[in-house]
Design a protein around this motif. Structure first.
Motif, short mmCIF file in Angstrom:
data_model
loop_
_atom_site.label_atom_id
_atom_site.label_comp_id
_atom_site.label_asym_id
_atom_site.label_seq_id
_atom_site.Cartn_x
_atom_site.Cartn_y
_atom_site.Cartn_z
N LYS A 2 0.83 -1.20 0.00
CA LYS A 2 0.00 0.00 0.00
C LYS A 2 0.87 1.25 0.00
CE LYS A 2 -4.01 -2.04 2.36
NZ LYS A 2 -3.51 -3.44 2.31
N SER A 3 0.41 2.25 -0.74
CA SER A 3 1.12 3.53 -0.83
C SER A 3 0.10 4.65 -0.87
CB SER A 3 1.98 3.55 -2.10
OG SER A 3 2.59 4.81 -2.29
N GLN A 5 -0.95 8.14 -2.14
CA GLN A 5 -0.57 8.98 -3.26
C GLN A 5 -1.60 10.07 -3.50
OE1 GLN A 5 0.45 6.78 -6.79
NE2 GLN A 5 1.81 5.38 -5.70
N VAL A 14 -5.31 5.41 -1.09
CA VAL A 14 -4.42 4.29 -0.78
C VAL A 14 -4.33 3.44 -2.05
CG1 VAL A 14 -4.00 2.31 0.70
CG2 VAL A 14 -5.15 4.33 1.63
N GLU A 16 -2.63 0.38 -4.36
CA GLU A 16 -1.90 -0.88 -4.34
C GLU A 16 -0.85 -0.86 -5.46
OE1 GLU A 16 -1.92 -3.52 -2.42
OE2 GLU A 16 -3.61 -3.07 -1.09
N ARG A 19 5.36 -4.44 -4.58
CA ARG A 19 6.43 -4.31 -3.59
C ARG A 19 7.77 -4.39 -4.30
NH1 ARG A 19 7.64 -8.22 1.70
NH2 ARG A 19 9.91 -8.03 1.61
N PRO A 57 3.51 9.88 -5.01
CA PRO A 57 3.63 9.22 -3.70
C PRO A 57 4.06 10.24 -2.65
CG PRO A 57 4.80 8.01 -5.42
CD PRO A 57 4.47 9.35 -5.99
N GLN A 100 8.91 7.22 -5.42
CA GLN A 100 8.52 6.55 -4.18
C GLN A 100 8.19 7.57 -3.11
OE1 GLN A 100 10.90 2.73 -3.38
NE2 GLN A 100 12.44 4.08 -4.32
N SER A 104 4.50 4.75 2.40
CA SER A 104 4.33 3.46 1.73
C SER A 104 4.91 2.40 2.65
CB SER A 104 5.07 3.43 0.38
OG SER A 104 4.66 4.49 -0.45
N GLU A 105 4.50 1.17 2.44
CA GLU A 105 4.95 0.12 3.34
C GLU A 105 6.42 -0.23 3.15
OE1 GLU A 105 1.27 -2.64 4.44
OE2 GLU A 105 1.53 -2.46 2.25
N VAL A 107 10.21 1.10 0.94
CA VAL A 107 10.94 1.99 0.04
C VAL A 107 12.22 1.27 -0.39
CG1 VAL A 107 12.34 4.09 -0.08
CG2 VAL A 107 10.04 4.19 0.89
#
Length: 338
Positions: A2-3, A5, A14, A16, A19, A57, A100, A104-105, A107
């Motif tokens: 999840k990020s 943006q 949020v 998707e 990763r 992001p 990035q 976010s979950e 980086v």
């Protein structure tokens, strides 16, 4: 993963996204905390930052834990707790127009070099405090630009995170620090982090209080009585702060400006000529991003006082709204589950 943006003017979502996977020269960091900056609100309001207009992001104040290290990377290990240099990222400034964001979950730090792109911090430092490293680098650069010496008498206008960070930095360098603001809670925090005195400019005469605190400057060809203040730092961005500093500057004083002014401020250079005032402006952190880290580690309990709100990543959009609303909070930090 999840990020968070920017998806359009005034809109966030949020999203998707894939990763990232670390290559042989890369480091993958699981984000554990990320601060919210007022500039995040600006990015949201205008719909992002070119060239990523509408798909920006967010989050440029991250701290996290290393989960993957490429075979060619030296000086970094899985499990290290780290702070990042957003401006050194090879794919654009993290959270400020780059590919990035720290909200976010994960980086991915490409071509990672310890001490350039990321730096380990001791594991007893809370991630939320480590996430203050970036704004404290902004404060540290502002302090460096004003070139303080031990014993200097300093006034900081604005007791937000950067102003309070600057107050700590000045005090650690042996200066006498006065903080000016209009919010009582912020002034209380200023005293807790080490300011020697505070002035509520909504209730007190700033000039009179500075004369009482710093004394009267030696007589010179500058007309009128002036406080014996060596350095003024504008971390408020309010015209009244600049007007007060300019009206009180003694001969040879320094005025630093780190705040963002949204409208032009008129300056009467004729009346300032005899002060031989030095004016310096401060932007970002050309060298300070990891220079401030040791202070943050050594005095983390003091820096922790700056944090007003810890909000879980699941509520990150609320955190962005809170953190970008003037006066709603002092310092908002988004936290991530382990």
């Amino acid at each position: 993963m999840k990020s968070i943006q920017v998806t359009g003017p005034g809109e966030t979502a949020v999203v998707e996204v894939d990763r990232p996977v670390a290559g042989p020269r890369d480091v993958l960091v699981r984000i554990r905390a990320c601060g919210v900056c007022g500039s995040d609100g600006l990015y949201i309001s205008v719909g992002g930052i070119p060239p990523r207009q509408g798909a920006t992001p967010l989050g440029h104040e991250p701290a996290g834990e290393v989960v993957e290290v490429g075979a060619d990377v030296r000086g970094v290990s899985v499990g290290d707790h780290v702070v990042l240099n957003p401006m050194a990222a090879g794919d654009g400034i993290i959270g400020s127009g780059g590919a990035q964001g720290g909200l976010s979950e994960f980086v991915l730090v490409r071509d990672a070099k310890a001490g350039v792109h990321l730096l380990a911090v001791p594991k007893h430092i809370p991630f939320e405090v480590a996430a203050l490293n970036e704004p404290m680098a902004v404060a540290g650069h502002a302090v460096n630009r004003t070139n303080p010496s031990p014993g200097d008498r300093v006034v900081v206008f604005g007791a937000g995170p950067v102003g309070l960070g600057a107050a700590i930095a000045y005090e650690l360098r042996g200066a006498h620090v006065v903080v000016v603001d209009i919010v009582p809670n912020r002034l209380d925090k200023a005293l807790k982090v080490g300011a020697h005195a505070v002035i509520n400019s909504a209730e007190e005469d700033v000039t009179q209080r500075l004369l009482e605190i710093h004394g009267e400057a030696p007589r010179s060809f500058v007309r009128g009585t002036r406080p014996d203040t060596d350095i003024y730092l504008d971390a408020a961005g309010a015209p009244a702060a600049l007007e007060t500093a300019l009206a009180n500057a003694k001969h040879g004083a320094t005025l630093g400006i780190v705040a963002v002014h949204k409208r032009p401020v008129p300056v009467d250079f004729g009346s300032l000529l005899t002060t031989e005032l030095t004016v310096v402006l401060s932007m970002g952190y050309p060298t300070e991003i990891f220079e401030v880290t040791q202070d943050l580690v050594d005095h983390w309990e003091r820096y922790e006082i700056l944090i007003s709100d810890r909000i879980p990543f699941a509520d990150a959009r609320r955190a962005l709204e809170l953190g970008s609303t003037p006066g709603a909070a002092e310092k908002v930090v988004v936290t991530f589950d382990a």
